[in-house]
Structures are given as structure tokens and as C-alpha cells.
Design a protein around this motif. Structure first.
Motif, PDB file in Angstrom:
ATOM      1  N   TYR A   1      -6.839  -6.898   6.726  1.00 32.48           N
ATOM      2  CA  TYR A   1      -8.166  -6.385   6.418  1.00 32.48           C
ATOM      3  C   TYR A   1      -8.366  -6.150   4.922  1.00 32.48           C
ATOM      4  O   TYR A   1      -9.487  -6.231   4.425  1.00 32.48           O
ATOM      5  CB  TYR A   1      -8.414  -5.078   7.174  1.00 32.48           C
ATOM      6  CG  TYR A   1      -8.708  -5.280   8.637  1.00 32.48           C
ATOM      7  CD1 TYR A   1      -9.861  -5.937   9.048  1.00 32.48           C
ATOM      8  CD2 TYR A   1      -7.832  -4.828   9.621  1.00 32.48           C
ATOM      9  CE1 TYR A   1     -10.142  -6.136  10.387  1.00 32.48           C
ATOM     10  CE2 TYR A   1      -8.104  -5.018  10.967  1.00 32.48           C
ATOM     11  CZ  TYR A   1      -9.254  -5.671  11.346  1.00 32.48           C
ATOM     12  OH  TYR A   1      -9.527  -5.872  12.680  1.00 32.48           O
ATOM     13  N   SER A   2      -7.303  -5.858   4.206  1.00 33.97           N
ATOM     14  CA  SER A   2      -7.459  -5.580   2.778  1.00 33.97           C
ATOM     15  C   SER A   2      -7.586  -6.839   1.945  1.00 33.97           C
ATOM     16  O   SER A   2      -8.103  -6.816   0.839  1.00 33.97           O
ATOM     17  CB  SER A   2      -6.264  -4.757   2.268  1.00 33.97           C
ATOM     18  OG  SER A   2      -5.058  -5.500   2.412  1.00 33.97           O
ATOM     19  N   SER A   3      -7.106  -7.987   2.478  1.00 34.23           N
ATOM     20  CA  SER A   3      -7.126  -9.219   1.697  1.00 34.23           C
ATOM     21  C   SER A   3      -8.215 -10.178   2.140  1.00 34.23           C
ATOM     22  O   SER A   3      -8.545 -11.110   1.428  1.00 34.23           O
ATOM     23  CB  SER A   3      -5.773  -9.934   1.800  1.00 34.23           C
ATOM     24  OG  SER A   3      -5.483 -10.266   3.145  1.00 34.23           O
TER      25      SER A   3
ATOM     26  N   TYR B   1     -11.948  -1.790   5.584  1.00 33.91           N
ATOM     27  CA  TYR B   1     -12.181  -2.991   4.792  1.00 33.91           C
ATOM     28  C   TYR B   1     -12.043  -2.646   3.310  1.00 33.91           C
ATOM     29  O   TYR B   1     -12.021  -1.459   2.945  1.00 33.91           O
ATOM     30  CB  TYR B   1     -13.577  -3.553   5.076  1.00 33.91           C
ATOM     31  CG  TYR B   1     -13.727  -4.202   6.422  1.00 33.91           C
ATOM     32  CD1 TYR B   1     -13.135  -5.428   6.691  1.00 33.91           C
ATOM     33  CD2 TYR B   1     -14.473  -3.597   7.435  1.00 33.91           C
ATOM     34  CE1 TYR B   1     -13.276  -6.029   7.942  1.00 33.91           C
ATOM     35  CE2 TYR B   1     -14.623  -4.193   8.675  1.00 33.91           C
ATOM     36  CZ  TYR B   1     -14.018  -5.408   8.923  1.00 33.91           C
ATOM     37  OH  TYR B   1     -14.144  -6.005  10.144  1.00 33.91           O
ATOM     38  N   PRO B   2     -11.963  -3.658   2.444  1.00 29.06           N
ATOM     39  CA  PRO B   2     -11.829  -3.354   1.004  1.00 29.06           C
ATOM     40  C   PRO B   2     -12.976  -2.516   0.452  1.00 29.06           C
ATOM     41  O   PRO B   2     -12.783  -1.781  -0.516  1.00 29.06           O
ATOM     42  CB  PRO B   2     -11.805  -4.749   0.366  1.00 29.06           C
ATOM     43  CG  PRO B   2     -11.276  -5.648   1.421  1.00 29.06           C
ATOM     44  CD  PRO B   2     -11.805  -5.105   2.713  1.00 29.06           C
ATOM     45  N   ASP B   3     -14.174  -2.608   1.049  1.00 30.68           N
ATOM     46  CA  ASP B   3     -15.298  -1.820   0.539  1.00 30.68           C
ATOM     47  C   ASP B   3     -15.374  -0.433   1.165  1.00 30.68           C
ATOM     48  O   ASP B   3     -16.333   0.299   0.934  1.00 30.68           O
ATOM     49  CB  ASP B   3     -16.617  -2.564   0.781  1.00 30.68           C
ATOM     50  CG  ASP B   3     -16.871  -2.825   2.267  1.00 30.68           C
ATOM     51  OD1 ASP B   3     -15.971  -2.527   3.077  1.00 30.68           O
ATOM     52  OD2 ASP B   3     -17.951  -3.329   2.617  1.00 30.68           O
TER      53      ASP B   3
ATOM     54  N   SER C   1       0.830  -1.197   0.000  1.00 23.66           N
ATOM     55  CA  SER C   1       0.000   0.000   0.000  1.00 23.66           C
ATOM     56  C   SER C   1       0.870   1.254   0.000  1.00 23.66           C
ATOM     57  O   SER C   1       1.770   1.413   0.839  1.00 23.66           O
ATOM     58  CB  SER C   1      -0.917   0.001   1.229  1.00 23.66           C
ATOM     59  OG  SER C   1      -1.599   1.223   1.345  1.00 23.66           O
TER      60      SER C   1
END
Length: 681
Positions: free
Chosen positions: A411-413, A359-361, A302
Motif C-alpha cells: 500500500y505504501s508503494s 495509503y501514502p496520502d 518502516s
């Protein structure tokens, strides 16, 4: 021991003795450090023998004597030590000083390793086999072996040299150095060994190559330890920049393990020698690890994190439990209130010093990382642990750059909804394993049960609705350890009675006969498909429990991992892919076109149901009903042919058939069909 030289000349041999600390064995008394010098007593052969009462006083006296004698010889103030190997400084002086919070003089942070210098001049020698006597013999330096001492013991780091042998070994080292400096060798000492004074935090990219021979895994760390505590434990060894990564468990908390990356293999091997050394009152286990293990924990991609961690000399504090609506301004106010008696600890960089985790969203996770300019501000911030922000108390922990990467990676994956395993053939069309979203909602879900609640307590809670429960229709959900999870499913005779029970009993209090605490219980109607999904290992989103019409993407369901009872109606399993595609993958196409069926079993596992791999953590308990509470008698006959169940892994201390009967309580067992097989090894 000390021997130094300047302008190719030898100085005096100084012997420095440290008296043992007997404060724990004798009465406490205050006394100043006493330094005694004796030039007349030369039992060991040293020119000067000094005695100190503490390790700290000995280090300072060593440095003072060294600089004074070099200055008196007119050699300036530049001083470098030369040692026989690296164990003395890296594995003794620095770790001992770190454990006692002693400041080490500057002369111990850079030194020459005589063995490495000799290896540079004579490459044919094996570095691990070198010692003073081997080197002396190679350069024709006379080396008399003192009586009652074996020269081969010098290879053993734990060997204790007699005082006479130690002094003589220092004199031999000095003669070897003079021989290397003189003709015909004319060697130049250039491989200066350095000890890192402090640990440097930093970032690590997932694309970076990390050598497997430079990484170790430390286990048994105190949960409150930081990367600086790890660096202190390995003091004397050089850790790579950002090379201390604390490991987190599935809940995002530290699990007492860390991966540490060193600058080279030599320092990694020295770190392995600290296996079961102590950090405070706990011993630390040290094992080999791989570069891939390190990148999984500390690696990141990131750009936002890279920019956040690009500031050097910053202290990181992790915030956990933030309100989902928390803003940068609220965090800044939390640490630096405008007025009042509370302490002020300004955030470094203002809003740029705060990193929220999402989170990704884009939804917030309730975690954030904050930068502080110095240790004083960070400690002031940590004193706000469990203070209130909004309506929630905030947990504060000292964090690391690797932990920031690890939390962001986690959290991103992580998927929002668990998905089924990848198909065997990547080109096959995706098949939904979820049950149909619509169904008759003739079941109840009870959430928030007391962990000590029994089936009797549940039936008492249901009251008049107990008569509407189907036979064997009470299912308590257990976790992977076989303990109650706080959830329960109940099969009702009709959807109308299930709806009435949920409306009347929702958020009523339930007490347990075995516990003193009462809890309110949430009651929701649900379908048999949803109940079977959770009982057999799937997951069900609480937010969609009341939704009657919803799309497949909004069900909040994960695929069922194993079978459901026959009363839970699943749609017929479709072929995995069309028959036209089956011809392209013989014989695997024919196998996948027809799902494999489970062999015929008893009533709770029909042969028409489809079997999937169990990869989740919840399991059903034996079912119960109002007429079979406490003991579940089996009917006189089975509705289908019986099945054979194998139970491996039974404990040797079990009570035999009695324990087996308790294990299968609630299921149908034929008379005389319970057998145990004993084997001897």
C-alpha cells in the motif's frame, strides 16, 4: 539402533523395533502400549532387543533406556547422540513426530554428526562421499561387510539396511568414535548440531543481505496456513528468525505460496528433499528461490512497523474490511466488550498493539493488524470472524510479521493512479498522455450490469432511448479473460439525449434473459474521450464522472494503452520533446520528435491515431446497435483501404473459418479475404 559410550568405554547395543500401525486394516480396539524385552533373542547381533507398539512409545523407551544405562555407568545425566549424517534426526524423527503431534524427547534436539567431526579431523576427505566404511578404513578400524549387502548403498538415504548390517554399522561407528578420541588423533567433539524447538518470528530489513542459497519457495499451501504451519512442515530444519513469508496476490489475499529462509545452505538442500511431501491432504511443491525474492516479500523499511513487531512472543491477527472511520477505541471494544455474554480477548499493549494500514496520502485501507499476548487470546479473537463493527462485518485471519511487512509495502508503494511507462531518456520533458479533460458528453456509461446481460438486455433497458444510439454504438467492456466486466459504453446522437437517459434510468433495475437475478444499474453521461480511454485499456475514476470542469490532476484517468475508434476525437499528438533537444540525441531524437503512426487500416483503427503499449486488463467487445443485434452485416464498401490481421495461437480443435467469422463479428471483412494458413511440423 543405539550404541552409546562413556569414559571411552562402549555400552550395550540396543535394538528397538516398532510394530506397524494396522489400525486401518483391522477392527479398532483399545489396548495399552506393550513393551517387550528379549535378551535371549539375538538374531541381529544386538545385546538387547525391544519392541514397541507406537512411534511415541518407542521414542520415550529409547530415551529411558539411554538415561538409565548412562546413570548406571556413573557418567552423569549429560547425554549427546552421535549419528552417521543428519538424515535420521532431521528428516525422519522430527518430521514424523510433527505429523503425528508427538512430543520429542530432549535428547533428539542436539547431536553430533560423525561425518562432520571426521571431516574436521581429516579435512582432505569429501563430506558427501563419506560413510562408515570409508571412515573405518581411514582410522584402521576393522569393518567386516556382512554377506548379501553392498557398502556403497549406505550413500543412498532411501536404502534399507538388513538388521544384521545395521547393528554391525552401529558397532563400527562406536569404534570410529573411540579411535578419534584416542591418540594420536585426540579429537574433541565440538560441532554440536542443534534442532530449533520452535519458529521465531521477526522482522527483516530491505537493506539486509540474504544469501540465494538459503531460500526456497513452497507452493500449494492451504490458504489458511500460517508461518507456524510452515515451520511444522519443515520441522527438523532450522528456519532463520522471521524466515517464513506468506505471499499475497494482487487483492491482498494469500495465494498458496511462501518463501522460507533457512540458516544455511545445508538446511536449504534438506528442505528441497521434501518436495511433494504432504501438509494435511495437500502435497507441497518446494523449489529454489533467491534472496531478492525473499526481500521483496518480507523486507521492510518502516520504523512504525519495526516498533510494532519488536515485541516478542506475540500473536498477530489481521483485520480486513474495517470502516474507514474506525478508531483504536472501536477495535479495542470489538475484541473486549465491556459487558454482555461475548468472549473477552484483550489486545496486547492496548492502542500500541493496533496498527492501521494507510495509503501514502494517509487514507485508510480498511486493514489493520492486532497483537495478542498468547495463543489462547488469539484463538478467542479469531472466533469473532465476520462479526459486525459499525455497519460492516470484519474478516479475521491469523497473520505473520512478514505479511505485515508485505501489506505495508504494497500500500505504501502502489501509486494512486496508474502512470505511463518511464521515458526512454530520463532528461526528456514529461508529456501528458491523457485526453483533454473537457469534451462533449454525448456517451453513456452503464455500471453494474448483470454478468449474463446481453446487448438485447441493454437495449430493452434503454427503452425509448434505443433510437438515439449511433450505429455500432454499444460497447461492452470485457476483462482479460474475455468475460463481461459489468460495464458498458453507449454512443448517443446528442449530449442532451445522453443526459436525459442518465437522469431517467439511473439506478433502475435490469434483468437478464439468461439469468434470474436483477440488479440496479448506474447510468452516467461521459465524453467520447473517456469512453475511448476505458475501452482501449485505461481506467476511469467513478468519483469524477459527473465533473464537467476539472483540472488534469483531478480527472482520475490513466493513459490510453492503444487505439480508439475515429469517432473518439483525440488532440493531435505533440512532439515528445522540442526540436532543439532533438539535436542532442541523434538519431533517437528524430524518432521521438515525430510519433510513429500506425499503418493504414480499416475504419475503426485510422492511421492518424497514435499507438501505445497495452499494459492494462480491459478490452472492448465488438460494437452493436439496435439494427445489428445478433448479427453485424458489413457495409458494401470500406471507407478506407483494408488492413491485414494476423491471429496466432489458434487452437487445433477450432472449427476453422466459422470460428474466425465469429471472432471478427462486428468488424468489416472483405468478401473472400478471410484465409487460414496451415503448417505442419
Amino acid at each position: 539402533m543405539l550404541c552409546f559410550f562413556s569414559v571411552n568405554q562402549l555400552g550395550r547395543v540396543n535394538e528397538l523395533l516398532i510394530e506397524p500401525d494396522c489400525s486401518d486394516l483391522t477392527e479398532e480396539r483399545e489396548e495399552e502400549d506393550v513393551v517387550e524385552e528379549s535378551v535371549e533373542e539375538k538374531r541381529s547381533g544386538a545385546d538387547c532387543v525391544s519392541t514397541s507398539t507406537s512411534f511415541e512409545a518407542a521414542l520415550n523407551l529409547f530415551h529411558l533406556q539411554l538415561t538409565n544405562e548412562v546413570n548406571s555407568a556413573g557418567a552423569g545425566t549429560s547425554v549427546y547422540l552421535c549419528t552417521d549424517g543428519q538424515l535420521h534426526i532431521r528428516q525422519v524423527i522430527h518430521p514424523e513426530a510433527a505429523s503425528k503431534n508427538i512430543l520429542v524427547p530432549d535428547c533428539f534436539y542436539s547431536f553430533f554428526d560423525l561425518r562432520k567431526e571426521f571431516k574436521t579431523q581429516f579435512p582432505s576427505f569429501d563430506l558427501k562421499a563419506l560413510n562408515v566404511h570409508v571412515m573405518a578404513e581411514s582410522v584402521n578400524v576393522p569393518a567386516d561387510v556382512p554377506p548379501m549387502w553392498d557398502p556403497s548403498s549406505a550413500l543412498d538415504p532411501s536404502a534399507i539396511l538388513p538388521a544384521t548390517a545395521a547393528v554391525q554399522q552401529v558397532q563400527i561407528m562406536a569404534n570410529i568414535i573411540l579411535a578419534l578420541l584416542s591418540e594420536p588423533n585426540c579429537h574433541t567433539f565440538s560441532n554440536l548440531e542443534r534442532v530449533s524447538e520452535k519458529f521465531e518470528s521477526g522482522t527483516c530489513s530491505k537493506m539486509e543481505k540474504v544469501c540465494d542459497n538459503t531460500v526456497i519457495r513452497a507452493r500449494g499451501l492451504p490458504w489458511q496456513s500460517s508461518d507456524q504451519d510452515i515451520a511444522r512442515f519443515f520441522r527438523g530444519l532450522n528456519i532463520a528468525k522471521g524466515g517464513a513469508a506468506l505471499c499475497l496476490n494482487a487483492q491482498g489475499r494469500r495465494n498458496g505460496e511462501a518463501l522460507v529462509r533457512f540458516v544455511n545452505e545445508e538446511h536449504r538442500d534438506l528442505a528441497l528433499q521434501r518436495h511433494k511431501h504432504h501438509m494435511g491432504n495437500r502435497y507441497i511443491e518446494v523449489y529454489k528461490a533467491t534472496g531478492e525474492d525473499f526481500l521483496k516479500i518480507a523486507g521492510g523499511t518502516s520504523n512504525e512497523v519495526a516498533i510494532f513487531l519488536s515485541r516478542e512472543d506475540q500473536i498477530i491477527v489481521r483485520m480486513r474490511g474495517l470502516p474507514f472511520t474506525a478508531t483504536h477505541e472501536q477495535v479495542l471494544t470489538f475484541f473486549s466488550p465491556g459487558d454482555g455474554p461475548k468472549e473477552t480477548c484483550p489486545v496486547s499493549g492496548g492502542k500500541d498493539g493496533i496498527l492501521f494500514v494507510h495509503y501514502p496520502d494517509g487514507r485508510p485501507t480498511g486493514d489493520a493488524f492486532v497483537l495478542f499476548a498468547c495463543e489462547e487470546h488469539a484463538q478467542c479473537a479469531l472466533r469473532k470472524h465476520k462479526e459486525i463493527l459499525g455497519k460492516r462485518y470484519i474478516e479475521l485471519f491469523k497473520s505473520t510479521a512478514a505479511e505485515v511487512q508485505q501489506v505495508l509495502n504494497r500500500y505504501s508503494s502502489a501509486p494512486l493512479i496508474p502512470v505511463a511507462p518511464a521515458p526512454l531518456v530520463s532528461v526528456l520533458p514529461a508529456v501528458s498522455l491523457l485526453p483533454p479533460p473537457c469534451g462533449l458528453r454525448d456517451c453513456l456509461r452503464l455500471r453494474g450490469l448483470p454478468y449474463t446481460a446481453s446487448i438485447e438486455d441493454i437495449l430493452t433497458f434503454l427503452g425509448e432511448f434505443t433510437h438515439d444510439i449511433r450505429p455500432h454504438g454499444v460497447h461492452m467492456v470485457l476483462n482479460q479473460q474475455g468475460r463481461p466486466s459489468g460495464d458498458c459504453f453507449i454512443q448517443m446522437t446528442s449530449a442532451e439525449r445522453a443526459l436525459q437517459a442518465s437522469q431517467r434510468l439511473h439506478k433502475h433495475m435490469m434483468s437478464s434473459q439468461r439469468g434470474v437475478n436483477s440488479r440496479y444499474v448506474e447510468v452516467f453521461p461521459c465524453s467520447a474521450e473517456e469512453m475511448g480511454l476505458v475501452l482501449m485499456g485505461g481506467s476511469l475514476s467513478h468519483t469524477h464522472t459527473h465533473t464537467h470542469t476539472r483540472g488534469r490532476s483531478g480527472t482520475g484517468l490513466s493513459p490510453p494503452p492503444c487505439l480508439s475508434p475515429p469517432s473518439y476525437s483525440f488532440t493531435p499528438a505533440p512532439p515528445v520533446f522540442p526540436s532543439e533537444a532533438a539535436a542532442l540525441y541523434p538519431p533517437i531524437g528524430q524518432v521521438l520528435q515525430i510519433p510513429r503512426l500506425l499503418p493504414t487500416g480499416h475504419a475503426y483503427y485510422p492511421g492518424t491515431a497514435q499507438l501505445y503499449m497495452n499494459y492494462t486488463t480491459y478490452y472492448p467487445s465488438p460494437p452493436g446497435s439496435p439494427t445489428t443485434v445478433g448479427f453485424f452485416p458489413s457495409p458494401s464498401s470500406l471507407s478506407s483501404p483494408g488492413g491485414l490481421v494476423r491471429m496466432p495461437g489458434l487452437t487445433y480443435s477450432s472449427n476453422g473459418v466459422k470460428d474466425l467469422i465469429n471472432a471478427v463479428q462486428g468488424y468489416q471483412v472483405r468478401n473472400g479475404s478471410l484465409q487460414t494458413l496451415c503448417s505442419s511440423s
